[in-house]
Design an enzyme around this catalytic site. Structure first.
Site, PDB file in Angstrom:
ATOM      1  N   TYR A  64       0.824  -1.213   0.000  1.00  0.00           N
ATOM      2  CA  TYR A  64       0.000   0.000   0.000  1.00  0.00           C
ATOM      3  C   TYR A  64       0.861   1.267   0.000  1.00  0.00           C
ATOM      4  CZ  TYR A  64      -3.227   3.641   1.186  1.00  0.00           C
ATOM      5  OH  TYR A  64      -3.946   4.804   1.154  1.00  0.00           O
ATOM      6  N   TRP A 104       1.218   5.614  -1.900  1.00  0.00           N
ATOM      7  CA  TRP A 104       0.904   6.527  -3.005  1.00  0.00           C
ATOM      8  C   TRP A 104       1.865   6.417  -4.178  1.00  0.00           C
ATOM      9  CZ3 TRP A 104      -1.856  11.566  -3.668  1.00  0.00           C
ATOM     10  CH2 TRP A 104      -3.122  11.507  -3.069  1.00  0.00           C
TER      11      TRP A 104
HETATM   12  N1  LIG Z   1      -2.360   8.950  12.003  1.00  0.00           N
HETATM   13  C1  LIG Z   1      -2.693   8.991  10.721  1.00  0.00           C
HETATM   14  N2  LIG Z   1      -2.079   8.169   9.839  1.00  0.00           N
HETATM   15  C2  LIG Z   1      -2.423   8.211   8.547  1.00  0.00           C
HETATM   16  C3  LIG Z   1      -3.395   9.116   8.071  1.00  0.00           C
HETATM   17  C4  LIG Z   1      -4.038   9.973   9.011  1.00  0.00           C
HETATM   18  O1  LIG Z   1      -4.917  10.772   8.658  1.00  0.00           O
HETATM   19  N3  LIG Z   1      -3.653   9.883  10.315  1.00  0.00           N
HETATM   20  N4  LIG Z   1      -3.712   9.144   6.729  1.00  0.00           N
HETATM   21  C5  LIG Z   1      -3.551   7.918   6.005  1.00  0.00           C
HETATM   22  C6  LIG Z   1      -3.713   8.114   4.568  1.00  0.00           C
HETATM   23  S1  LIG Z   1      -5.193   8.842   4.080  1.00  0.00           S
HETATM   24  C7  LIG Z   1      -2.818   7.692   3.653  1.00  0.00           C
HETATM   25  S2  LIG Z   1      -3.237   7.780   1.981  1.00  0.00           S
HETATM   26  C8  LIG Z   1      -1.545   7.079   4.050  1.00  0.00           C
HETATM   27  C9  LIG Z   1      -0.375   7.439   3.118  1.00  0.00           C
HETATM   28  O2  LIG Z   1       0.642   6.528   3.294  1.00  0.00           O
HETATM   29  P1  LIG Z   1       1.765   6.299   2.170  1.00  0.00           P
HETATM   30  O3  LIG Z   1       1.173   6.384   0.805  1.00  0.00           O
HETATM   31  O4  LIG Z   1       2.500   5.066   2.522  1.00  0.00           O
HETATM   32  O5  LIG Z   1       2.673   7.577   2.425  1.00  0.00           O
HETATM   33  P2  LIG Z   1       3.790   8.254   1.527  1.00  0.00           P
HETATM   34  O6  LIG Z   1       4.635   9.047   2.464  1.00  0.00           O
HETATM   35  O7  LIG Z   1       3.183   8.981   0.388  1.00  0.00           O
HETATM   36  O8  LIG Z   1       4.644   7.014   1.035  1.00  0.00           O
HETATM   37  C10 LIG Z   1       4.958   6.764  -0.281  1.00  0.00           C
HETATM   38  C11 LIG Z   1       6.365   6.187  -0.318  1.00  0.00           C
HETATM   39  O9  LIG Z   1       6.629   5.811  -1.667  1.00  0.00           O
HETATM   40  C12 LIG Z   1       7.950   6.231  -2.000  1.00  0.00           C
HETATM   41  N5  LIG Z   1       7.985   6.415  -3.458  1.00  0.00           N
HETATM   42  C13 LIG Z   1       7.556   7.469  -4.179  1.00  0.00           C
HETATM   43  N6  LIG Z   1       7.767   7.260  -5.492  1.00  0.00           N
HETATM   44  C14 LIG Z   1       8.331   6.042  -5.598  1.00  0.00           C
HETATM   45  C15 LIG Z   1       8.769   5.248  -6.707  1.00  0.00           C
HETATM   46  O10 LIG Z   1       8.696   5.638  -7.852  1.00  0.00           O
HETATM   47  N7  LIG Z   1       9.267   4.015  -6.434  1.00  0.00           N
HETATM   48  C16 LIG Z   1       9.372   3.535  -5.161  1.00  0.00           C
HETATM   49  N8  LIG Z   1       9.849   2.306  -5.003  1.00  0.00           N
HETATM   50  N9  LIG Z   1       8.990   4.263  -4.102  1.00  0.00           N
HETATM   51  C17 LIG Z   1       8.470   5.494  -4.319  1.00  0.00           C
HETATM   52  C18 LIG Z   1       8.150   7.513  -1.240  1.00  0.00           C
HETATM   53  O11 LIG Z   1       9.537   7.792  -1.092  1.00  0.00           O
HETATM   54  C19 LIG Z   1       7.432   7.207   0.073  1.00  0.00           C
HETATM   55  O12 LIG Z   1       8.311   6.642   1.016  1.00  0.00           O
HETATM   56  O13 LIG Z   1      -1.228   7.464   5.399  1.00  0.00           O
HETATM   57  C20 LIG Z   1      -2.266   7.131   6.312  1.00  0.00           C
HETATM   58  N10 LIG Z   1      -1.815   7.350   7.660  1.00  0.00           N
HETATM   59  N1  LIG Z   2      -1.080  18.857   1.726  1.00  0.00           N
HETATM   60  C1  LIG Z   2      -1.562  17.611   1.720  1.00  0.00           C
HETATM   61  N2  LIG Z   2      -2.805  17.375   1.240  1.00  0.00           N
HETATM   62  C2  LIG Z   2      -3.306  16.111   1.258  1.00  0.00           C
HETATM   63  C3  LIG Z   2      -2.541  15.022   1.712  1.00  0.00           C
HETATM   64  C4  LIG Z   2      -1.234  15.296   2.212  1.00  0.00           C
HETATM   65  O1  LIG Z   2      -0.508  14.384   2.654  1.00  0.00           O
HETATM   66  N3  LIG Z   2      -0.783  16.588   2.189  1.00  0.00           N
HETATM   67  N4  LIG Z   2      -3.067  13.743   1.683  1.00  0.00           N
HETATM   68  C5  LIG Z   2      -4.193  13.497   0.787  1.00  0.00           C
HETATM   69  C6  LIG Z   2      -4.865  12.242   1.148  1.00  0.00           C
HETATM   70  S1  LIG Z   2      -4.071  10.786   0.806  1.00  0.00           S
HETATM   71  C7  LIG Z   2      -6.096  12.193   1.678  1.00  0.00           C
HETATM   72  S2  LIG Z   2      -6.843  10.686   1.947  1.00  0.00           S
HETATM   73  C8  LIG Z   2      -6.836  13.405   2.010  1.00  0.00           C
HETATM   74  C9  LIG Z   2      -7.506  13.303   3.367  1.00  0.00           C
HETATM   75  O2  LIG Z   2      -8.486  14.275   3.500  1.00  0.00           O
HETATM   76  P1  LIG Z   2      -9.170  14.474   4.919  1.00  0.00           P
HETATM   77  O3  LIG Z   2      -9.371  13.179   5.581  1.00  0.00           O
HETATM   78  O4  LIG Z   2     -10.371  15.333   4.722  1.00  0.00           O
HETATM   79  O5  LIG Z   2      -8.020  15.335   5.635  1.00  0.00           O
HETATM   80  P2  LIG Z   2      -7.464  15.459   7.112  1.00  0.00           P
HETATM   81  O6  LIG Z   2      -6.477  16.580   7.022  1.00  0.00           O
HETATM   82  O7  LIG Z   2      -6.993  14.167   7.624  1.00  0.00           O
HETATM   83  O8  LIG Z   2      -8.712  15.901   7.970  1.00  0.00           O
HETATM   84  C10 LIG Z   2      -9.442  17.086   7.682  1.00  0.00           C
HETATM   85  C11 LIG Z   2      -9.925  17.718   8.951  1.00  0.00           C
HETATM   86  O9  LIG Z   2     -10.894  16.913   9.594  1.00  0.00           O
HETATM   87  C12 LIG Z   2     -11.003  17.383  10.931  1.00  0.00           C
HETATM   88  N5  LIG Z   2     -11.464  16.323  11.804  1.00  0.00           N
HETATM   89  C13 LIG Z   2     -10.748  15.330  12.353  1.00  0.00           C
HETATM   90  N6  LIG Z   2     -11.532  14.544  13.135  1.00  0.00           N
HETATM   91  C14 LIG Z   2     -12.769  15.082  13.064  1.00  0.00           C
HETATM   92  C15 LIG Z   2     -14.021  14.730  13.643  1.00  0.00           C
HETATM   93  O10 LIG Z   2     -14.167  13.757  14.380  1.00  0.00           O
HETATM   94  N7  LIG Z   2     -15.085  15.517  13.326  1.00  0.00           N
HETATM   95  C16 LIG Z   2     -14.988  16.597  12.517  1.00  0.00           C
HETATM   96  N8  LIG Z   2     -16.084  17.285  12.234  1.00  0.00           N
HETATM   97  N9  LIG Z   2     -13.821  16.950  11.957  1.00  0.00           N
HETATM   98  C17 LIG Z   2     -12.728  16.202  12.235  1.00  0.00           C
HETATM   99  C18 LIG Z   2      -9.616  17.813  11.329  1.00  0.00           C
HETATM  100  O11 LIG Z   2      -9.654  19.045  12.037  1.00  0.00           O
HETATM  101  C19 LIG Z   2      -8.852  17.871  10.023  1.00  0.00           C
HETATM  102  O12 LIG Z   2      -8.114  19.063   9.865  1.00  0.00           O
HETATM  103  O13 LIG Z   2      -5.946  14.520   2.026  1.00  0.00           O
HETATM  104  C20 LIG Z   2      -5.194  14.632   0.814  1.00  0.00           C
HETATM  105  N10 LIG Z   2      -4.575  15.916   0.784  1.00  0.00           N
HETATM  106 MO   LIG Z   3      -5.212   9.038   1.754  1.00  0.00          MO
END
Ligand SMILES: Nc1nc2c(c(=O)[nH]1)N[C@H]1C(S)=C(S)[C@@H](COP(=O)(O)OP(=O)(O)OC[C@H]3O[C@@H](n4cnc5c(=O)[nH]c(N)nc54)[C@H](O)[C@@H]3O)O[C@H]1N2
Ligand SMILES: Nc1nc2c(c(=O)[nH]1)N[C@H]1C(S)=C(S)[C@@H](COP(=O)(O)OP(=O)(O)OC[C@H]3O[C@@H](n4cnc5c(=O)[nH]c(N)nc54)[C@H](O)[C@@H]3O)O[C@H]1N2
Ligand SMILES: [Mo]
Length: 768
Positions: free
Chosen positions: A107, A109
């Site tokens: 898993y 990005w």
């Molecule tokens: N506590 C908490 N944890 C969360 C979340 C949260 O809201 N709260 N959000 C979650 C969400 S929504 C997401 S999507 C995940 C994201 O989790 P990940 O998608 O695992 O996070 P990234 O840091 O984007 O990791 C991508 C990795 O791929 C590597 N990479 C990039 N390009 C390439 C390539 O071309 N080849 C190879 N081999 N590697 C590459 C990058 O260096 C990086 O280490 O995290 C989740 N974790």
């Molecule tokens: N710059 C930047 N943008 C991103 C990403 C990134 O890594 N960097 N990751 C992308 C990815 S993979 C994803 S999945 C999306 C995620 O998109 P979201 O899940 O919408 O983003 P978050 O920033 O995790 O949360 C948005 C807001 O929800 C509020 N929140 C948290 N818990 C609660 C709750 O219980 N109730 C209410 N009402 N609000 C709450 C928090 O204050 C938080 O700031 O973002 C994407 N956009």
């Molecule tokens: Mo995500």
């Protein structure tokens, strides 16, 4: 000196790489982008970073089965040795334990380029070699993905389109946003943001006179120019607020009986619950107020306002990334159904308008660039976030979406394009689980925490070291991504690595289909052209596209309104649910007999929240949201991200009263802790954080320090979060349900070593 401008693309934007003397020296944003992300500035430093993995390397202690500490030494070996080693390990594990002993969900990005999308390639490679244990769902909207099909017959409103901004600007009067519309999140689109348009659309909506109400624990979740009404809510209690609104609608006869009768099933069952007919507990505004901390009168007024006008209920993805995260999503659909606007312009429910760039942006329904993933012959998978459970409990039963399954016994983990030591919850638990497999193989470009916890590390090129085609299904462009520089160090593309392995394992032809990199780029693009032609859209030839650097797809003819067809004629366009209607109560879900996800939306206390008994000991609810200055853990070593840290630590925002009570001042170093772990962070005092809430962005590189990892030194909040499924129905991640406490750190400040590469033994051999 001559400078070349080379078109390329990242998840955070399209750009021209500026190249001098074989080095990337800058990034010029794509001319069609009205609001490029500052994250582009991080690319040159990252490409030429001292954290790049130079050569294939093997962890010292691997053969002896020594624990993976994250601080082990690595021995560099040649590519031939490394590829033989990896092919040998795959062959050994397949022979001795079978394909279900290999975990290859991988898993993450990865890159915006679709040919070199590492996760796609990993699964393609492993599936073609007999299969592996895969991961289903995602961390973004995993709970929604498995709930929504039961309720509305599809999860397209999280994966694809929702009622779009043009429809909202023209018709909506009130946007009720749970979780907010923060611009920080709009910097990113999976597959690449060509045009950053969230701010534009929000400003147009504001100019059209739309009223915004933002329900969130954090004021900054709505940009100031929206002038939104901020309703501060205790985290994880939105379901109760929605139920309180539903109660007011029923009590005052404001719900749309005709809509509920014609388009929904199960309202009567839900109504009995809301009114307390069965349990003597009316879920009225006063009841909801006690749970949410929102005044009862505010809840009643919100219900009346929403019923009296064209209102859109849009819910951030974050709400379902929490324990019992199914409930706020289901309750929001029930609420929108009672308001009667589903399927009408500017009305109804939606998800994620502020979660990602491109949500709600008009986009013709044309195919995007991608390569196909063949079927997995091992036919084995786990819900994405159950990885530590799986590694720790081979042979144990678990439940998921009406099925019972057994965790496989994993011997080999293969990961490329993700960072589980960023993305997973309860990293100390993951670290224990991670000791279980015999072999961990990782492709990475940098010495990330995951690379440092691997046994065999293969250096991957970055996007700028290869040719590719990219684009997001939420953005109107397809981009040519030209190779800008030669490989850094001895890095190879993931495609070349898997191709070389497939050769050793005897299926190179199936893997590459006889194409080299450029032939693949051509094939990917030509598939898009063929798909567009079927919809009577003519796109330029590959050669013209490649020369031009991008193509822009024509806009759709009409505004998109979610479920407009169904609204027009529910007999002709039934939903794909058992009843063909919106299931406000679901007999199917009821038949599973899950007490953690009953047959209708309900308030169930999350395992950790401010109303829990444990809150006496852990009085702060920790929200871990997406970072403003990086993509998850990507780009964290760059100046942009480091510039927002204080004394090299990630920040934790808290309310002035909570800080004062603990003797904490702005920029003090603090310890954030609970029974699962502790990390250092720098306090930022913020009146826009509601009392008893602490907020940390995710993605600071995990820095566990010594082997026991008792104190994470950099500010990675996933040492604090809880690793538990949202419910048995969806088993989504519960990242946003964590209670903690915070104390001033008065000891010496240990240096963080997150960005110090491991000790490398040059010209090594595979350690015995
Ligand atoms: N506590 C908490 N944890 C969360 C979340 C949260 O809201 N709260 N959000 C979650 C969400 S929504 C997401 S999507 C995940 C994201 O989790 P990940 O998608 O695992 O996070 P990234 O840091 O984007 O990791 C991508 C990795 O791929 C590597 N990479 C990039 N390009 C390439 C390539 O071309 N080849 C190879 N081999 N590697 C590459 C990058 O260096 C990086 O280490 O995290 C989740 N974790
Ligand atoms: N710059 C930047 N943008 C991103 C990403 C990134 O890594 N960097 N990751 C992308 C990815 S993979 C994803 S999945 C999306 C995620 O998109 P979201 O899940 O919408 O983003 P978050 O920033 O995790 O949360 C948005 C807001 O929800 C509020 N929140 C948290 N818990 C609660 C709750 O219980 N109730 C209410 N009402 N609000 C709450 C928090 O204050 C938080 O700031 O973002 C994407 N956009
Ligand atoms: Mo995500």
């Amino acid at each position: 000196m001559t400078q070349r401008r080379v078109p390329s693309l990242a998840h955070w934007g399209a750009f021209n790489a500026l190249v001098e003397d074989g080095r990337v020296v800058g990034c010029e944003p794509f001319a069609g982008d009205p609001a490029p992300s500052p994250m582009l500035t991080a690319i040159p430093e990252m490409v030429h970073s001292p954290l790049r993995i130079a050569r294939p390397a093997v962890r010292e202690g691997w053969r002896e089965g020594k624990p993976r500490t994250g601080n082990d030494r690595f021995h560099e070996i040649s590519w031939d040795e490394a590829l033989d080693l990896v092919a040998g390990e795959l062959t050994r594990v397949r022979r001795d334990f079978g394909n279900t002993a290999i975990f290859g969900g991988s898993y993450g990005w990865s890159s915006a380029g679709r040919l070199h999308h590492a996760r796609t390639l990993t699964r393609r490679f492993l599936f073609q070699g007999g299969g592996c244990v895969d991961q289903v769902g995602n961390y973004s909207w995993g709970a929604a993905q498995f709930l929504l099909p039961h309720v509305i017959g599809t999860y397209q409103p999280v994966a694809g389109r929702v009622t779009d901004w043009p429809s909202i600007v023209k018709h909506t009067k009130l946007v009720l946003s749970f979780g907010g519309l923060a611009l920080k999140n709009g910097q990113v689109s999976s597959g690449g943001a060509g045009a950053h348009v969230l701010e534009q659309w929000l400003r147009r909506a504001k100019a059209a006179g739309i009223r915004f109400v933002v329900v969130s624990p954090l004021k900054a979740d709505a940009p100031d120019f929206l002038d939104a009404d901020w309703i501060a809510i205790r985290p994880n209690t939105d379901t109760a607020l929605m139920l309180g609104m539903a109660h007011t609608l029923i009590a005052e006869g404001r719900h749309d009986e005709a809509f509920l009768a014609r388009y929904c099933v199960g309202f009567d069952r839900f109504k009995r619950y809301v009114t307390g007919a069965d349990d003597n507990t009316p879920k009225d505004a006063a009841w909801a107020s006690r749970i949410t901390g929102v005044a009862a009168e505010t809840i009643r007024a919100l219900a009346r306002d929403a019923a009296g006008t064209t209102s859109l209920v849009t819910v951030a993805w974050s709400l379902q990334r929490a324990h019992r995260g199914e409930q706020p999503y289901w309750a929001s659909i029930a609420l929108a159904a009672m308001l009667g606007g589903i399927g009408t312009p500017g009305g109804g429910f939606a998800f994620g308008h502020g979660s990602l760039n491109g949500v709600g942006v008009p986009r013709a329904e044309l195919p995007g660039p991608e390569i196909a993933t063949p079927p997995n012959p091992a036919a084995a998978s786990i819900p994405v976030a159950r990885i530590a459970d799986m590694l720790l409990n081979p042979g144990a039963d678990y439940e998921f979406n009406g099925r019972r399954a057994v965790y496989p016994d994993i011997r080999l983990v293969y990961w490329a394009g993700g960072n589980p030591f960023h993305h997973h919850q309860d990293l100390n638990r993951l670290r224990c689980a991670w000791q279980k497999p015999e072999t961990v193989i990782v492709h990475e470009s940098w010495w990330t925490p995951t690379a440092r916890h691997a046994d065999i590390v293969l250096p991957a090129t970055t996007t700028l070291e290869r040719n590719d085609v990219g684009g997001s299904s939420r953005d109107p462009y397809i981009f040519a991504m030209h190779q800008a520089i030669a490989s850094v160090g001895e890095a190879r593309s993931d495609f070349d690595i898997f191709h070389a392995l497939a050769k050793r394992l005897g299926y190179a032809e199936a893997f590459a289909e006889g194409r080299d990199e450029m032939a693949w780029c051509r094939a990917i693009y030509e598939r898009v052209v063929a798909g567009a032609a079927r919809k009577n859209v003519a796109l330029p030839s590959f050669d013209d596209f490649w020369r031009q650097g991008f193509v822009e797809l024509p806009p759709p003819d009409e505004d998109f309104v979610l479920f407009a067809d169904f609204r027009r004629d529910p007999e002709l366009h039934p939903l794909n649910t058992p009843s063909g209607r919106i299931e406000i109560a679901s007999e199917k879900i009821g038949s599973f007999g899950y007490d953690d996800c009953p047959e209708h939306p309900a308030w169930m206390e999350p395992s950790e929240w401010l109303g829990a008994a444990d809150a006496a000991q852990w009085p702060l609810h920790l929200i871990t949201h997406q970072p403003v200055d990086r993509l998850h853990s990507q780009l964290d070593p760059a100046r942009l991200s480091r510039g927002h840290k204080i004394k090299d630590r990630e920040t934790v925002r808290l309310n002035p009263d909570d800080a004062a009570r603990r003797g904490i001042k702005d920029h003090d170093i603090v310890r954030v802790f609970n029974a699962r772990g502790a990390c250092l962070a720098a306090a930022v005092i913020d009146t826009g954080v509601m009392p008893s809430v602490a907020v940390m962005p995710t993605g600071a590189w995990f820095d566990p320090g010594d082997a026991d990892g008792a104190l994470e030194r950099h500010g990675n909040p996933n040492v604090l979060t809880r690793d538990i499924g949202t419910s048995r129905l969806t088993q989504g991640p519960s990242a946003l349900s964590a209670l903690v406490d915070i104390a001033l750190w008065d000891g010496d400040l240990p240096p963080t070593e997150a960005f110090t590469p491991p000790t490398i033994v040059r010209a090594g051999t595979v350690p015995a």
